[in-house]
Write an enzyme that holds these catalytic residues in place. Sequence first.
Site, PDB file in Angstrom:
ATOM      1  CB  SER A 120      53.506  25.145  72.417  1.00 48.67           C
ATOM      2  OG  SER A 120      53.127  25.377  71.610  1.00 48.67           O
ATOM      3  CE  LYS A 129      52.890  22.670  68.236  1.00 47.69           C
ATOM      4  NZ  LYS A 129      52.798  22.879  69.508  1.00 47.69           N
TER       5      LYS A 129
END
Length: 785
Positions: A691, A734
Amino acid sequence: MRETVPNPAPDSPAPVQQVPEDVLIILPVRNTVVFPGAVIPLTIGRRISLAAAEEAARSGRRIGLILQRDPSLEEPTGADLYPVGTIARVVRYFTARDGTQHVVCQGEQRFRVLDHLKGLPFMAARFDLVHEPAPHTAALEARALILKERALEAIALLPQAMPELAGVLQQIDNPGQLADLVAGFLDIKPQQKQEVLEIFDVQRRLDRVLDLLGHQVEVMKLSRQVDEQTKEKLGDKQREFYLREQLRTIQNELGDTGDVAEVDELRAAIEKSGMPDEALTQARKELKRLERMPEASGEHSMVRTYLDWLVALPWAKLDTESIDIAKARQVLEDDHFGLTKVKQRILEYLAVRKLNPEGRSPILCFVGPPGVGKTSLGQSIARALGLKFVRGSLGGVHDEAEIRGHRRTYIGALPGNVIQQLRKAGTRNPVFMLDEMDKLGAGFHGDPSSALLEVLDPEQNSAFRDNYLAVPFDLSKVFFVATANQLDTIPGPLRDRLEIIELPGYTQEEKLQIARRYLVDRQRSANGLTAEQVSVSDGALAEIVACYTREAGVRSLERKIGAVLRNVAVRISEGTATRVALDEQAVQEILGSRRYESEVALRTSTTGVATGLAWTPVGGDILFVEATSMPGKGQLILTGQLGEVMRESAQAAFSLLKTRAESLGLGGFDFATRDLHVHLPAGAIPKDGPSAGVALFLALCSLLTNRKVRSAVAMTGEISLRGLVLPVGGIKEKTLAALRAGIHTVLLPARNRKDLEEIPESARNQLRFIWLETVDDALGAALET
């Protein structure tokens, strides 16, 4: 016999041949008293005993046999021996085939120790012989006659006839010898025999032996009577109960019926326990075995413990379950702030349980970072339902027996944690929390996660079989609740049985509310303070939340609040303050300089630095990607403890950069003579995953185009060699991490738009989201012009 013999020095033992003739070699014996006239074999193992026996056998001297007071002593001294013993002649001294030393001694005469000598390799003493004149009086002859008759009676009562001993008794005319012989074969304690040995007056000795023999004869008669009474009660079908009946008869004679009453109480408890038929049959069978066992048997305690477990389990005990949805909603609101979706999911399951009580109980699994309230949610569910709450920790469990229990063949065996906690709860329908399910281990003792499959499967747990109980127990009414920090480490078959409810981390505003509503009061009470003594302003709490903690949960926040209040407690205890009002300045003075500050602007103030978003088992976090260029051979250097997947993402970003060099205006950059170094700080922490692809690409572009990445922008997403931005996981964690770090704009893959609804509304209102289809979208949104 009273001559003074000089004692050799302890450090230089005298030679054996220097032992004077008027000094007697002493052989201490344990649990044995030798009377004059008796022949007895002795096994010798101690150093001083071996030395004494060897000297007596070598020199042909007599030896003194004395009983030691404490038989456990290996190195007795003179003070540890009785004062009277028997002089004996060594008939034979030999070594057996197994290497042990043996000596056969014949007692001859009593003696009294005057004092013990030291410095010899064996014990020795000065002594006086005890002479026993036996005048022939009518009183002595009468006592001797009675003693002889009772001794013959005792011999006749012995289980095994001893005609030789009876013949020897008939031939003895000396009253003193008769008393010694009878005392020698009596089954009495060594101390009682020593008492007889120390009686020098023959008449008193005869009286004492008559008393001991009379008691022994009565015991033997009673034993025979009990045996005869027991045999009369036995038939052909009862012979296997012989020992049990004999034991009961003895207990009745002694008036000791405690064990019988205890068994009767246990039988009544078994019948009242409400066990199902199979368990009841097993309990009755084990109770019959217990009745036949002597209490001294090692298996007696094992069977008794097993029956105690069966009786103590809540086979038929069910607490009344009260499901009031309005009350449950109020309990959840009172105990937890925020977590709106989580509370709604819980209320949905409770509503279904209310409408369909006989249906399958859902097995909820709360997944989230530490400190977000997973365990306390289980306690709130129990309080809302009016049920007991029990907890079993699975962290570090690597033995299947911790779940299923040990088989009873093992000493100290116990049921598994499931049965143990149900016994503790005292009911068959508690709220049972299986904590830290993601930390189960597997070892050579078995896989506990496989054992949990039966526990958590509604089709099987109605007949859960613990290895210790060996009978089925119904777990279908238990409300199981599990917790975990991450799902990846939970085996697939086990995860398939769980209803997953994810708990996100808290925003700063939510932490402030939690601290104000719960944490301050709890820590104030824990530290012995009152609201009149200390007050905490919202500014102080905001200071702690923003500058001294950075976590998904609130455990560290509570610790910091506790540290501040403990400082106040010291001042109040010392008398330097009576009331303290805490504000931002006071917090800084107590906790010191700020631990966390917004470093995004500082880190991204130069080119070649991008802010990425990462997921960890304890919540989301931000990470910085730094890039620099140097003369070299066109290599890509990666540092920062990167995993294999992240290294491949960096290589993909480098290849994509070289592919688009012309469109990015990098035609003048010579990739062949320059090395690019990409580093992710906090090098001691392993990092992996795809990611960070967007962040890696933007850091390289920022370096080579000399354009800074905007300071309040963070990004996540995987990239392909075609420049597409691919979806990633952990969006909720996140974005909350970005909010905690003071970031206002988040770049996310467009295909993650569906995850937006999982982000708390309060967080969504504070963030600006930019959705990326390709890396071109990221370049336009993140790089300064």
